[in-house]
Write a protein that holds these residues in place. Sequence first.
Motif, PDB file in Angstrom:
ATOM      1  N   ALA A 237       0.925  -1.086   0.034  1.00  0.00           N
ATOM      2  CA  ALA A 237       0.162   0.067  -0.212  1.00  0.00           C
ATOM      3  C   ALA A 237       0.775   1.383   0.166  1.00  0.00           C
ATOM      4  O   ALA A 237       0.534   1.683  -0.868  1.00  0.00           O
ATOM      5  N   ALA A 238       2.298   1.160   0.884  1.00  0.00           N
ATOM      6  CA  ALA A 238       2.879   2.237   0.927  1.00  0.00           C
ATOM      7  C   ALA A 238       3.608   2.593  -0.350  1.00  0.00           C
ATOM      8  O   ALA A 238       3.329   3.668  -0.818  1.00  0.00           O
ATOM      9  N   ASP A 239       3.947   1.649  -1.665  1.00  0.00           N
ATOM     10  CA  ASP A 239       4.469   1.646  -2.506  1.00  0.00           C
ATOM     11  C   ASP A 239       3.708   2.279  -3.479  1.00  0.00           C
ATOM     12  O   ASP A 239       4.071   2.904  -4.247  1.00  0.00           O
ATOM     13  N   ILE A 240       2.162   1.384  -3.331  1.00  0.00           N
ATOM     14  CA  ILE A 240       1.612   2.229  -4.490  1.00  0.00           C
ATOM     15  C   ILE A 240       1.240   3.641  -4.534  1.00  0.00           C
ATOM     16  O   ILE A 240       1.269   4.327  -4.461  1.00  0.00           O
ATOM     17  N   VAL A 241       0.968   4.196  -2.894  1.00  0.00           N
ATOM     18  CA  VAL A 241       0.838   5.575  -2.515  1.00  0.00           C
ATOM     19  C   VAL A 241       2.029   6.121  -3.050  1.00  0.00           C
ATOM     20  O   VAL A 241       1.112   7.556  -3.558  1.00  0.00           O
ATOM     21  N   ALA A 242       2.736   6.205  -2.837  1.00  0.00           N
ATOM     22  CA  ALA A 242       3.863   6.385  -3.611  1.00  0.00           C
ATOM     23  C   ALA A 242       4.247   7.014  -5.001  1.00  0.00           C
ATOM     24  O   ALA A 242       4.428   7.712  -5.223  1.00  0.00           O
ATOM     25  N   GLY A 243       4.218   5.891  -5.367  1.00  0.00           N
ATOM     26  CA  GLY A 243       3.954   5.261  -6.787  1.00  0.00           C
ATOM     27  C   GLY A 243       2.469   7.448  -7.099  1.00  0.00           C
ATOM     28  O   GLY A 243       2.318   7.808  -8.123  1.00  0.00           O
ATOM     29  N   VAL A 244       1.234   6.509  -7.021  1.00  0.00           N
ATOM     30  CA  VAL A 244       0.311   7.759  -7.245  1.00  0.00           C
ATOM     31  C   VAL A 244       0.494   9.147  -7.018  1.00  0.00           C
ATOM     32  O   VAL A 244       1.141   9.892  -8.028  1.00  0.00           O
TER      33      VAL A 244
END
Length: 196
Positions: free
Chosen positions: A159-166
């Motif tokens: 989830a942290a990776d997704i938020v960072a990518g977004v």
Amino acid sequence: MPIAYGDESFREHSEHGFYVLTGVVFEPRMLDEAHETLLSLKGRRQKLHWHGMDAAEQQRVVKKLADLEGMHIVVIGSPVPLQKQERARAMCLNQLVVELFVVELYSLGIDLLVLEGRSPDLNQRDLRTVAGARQRLLPKAAKFRVDHSPGDAQPLLWAADIVAGVCRAAHLGKTEHREMLANRVYDVEISTGCHP
């Protein structure tokens, strides 16, 4: 007690570089659901990774993440010239510790940030950065620590990776997914003090 899960995304560039460091925090009653949701989205991959998804997968994953109750703290630091990413990370990590502590004051009680593990030397650098931030930037009695976990072992890191990518995409002008997470993300921009 809630735990923040963190990951990063960055762009080194002589003029337009930036570093994104996230701390995702789910409501305690949502942890099991968040964990199961992320596992269900993984498919046959070893882990979810923003840059390994096509546009349709990104859209589906962000929609699911937006449906999970939580507050995700994002620190975006710039500039990040070539060969300065670790200094930028340290500056963003300092600020993330402060922001998560402020969230703690509003009764979430966060005192642990779990980051995706890197090399032993780089993990030690994070530990020193957080210890320094705790001593210099937080009240004397504050308890706050960082730990590391392999990315494929902890779905909440995805989830942290997704938020960072977004947030990285939004910083580059692609705001559609950031808008989907609008009320779930609190972002802070800082100067890294990094110069070529």
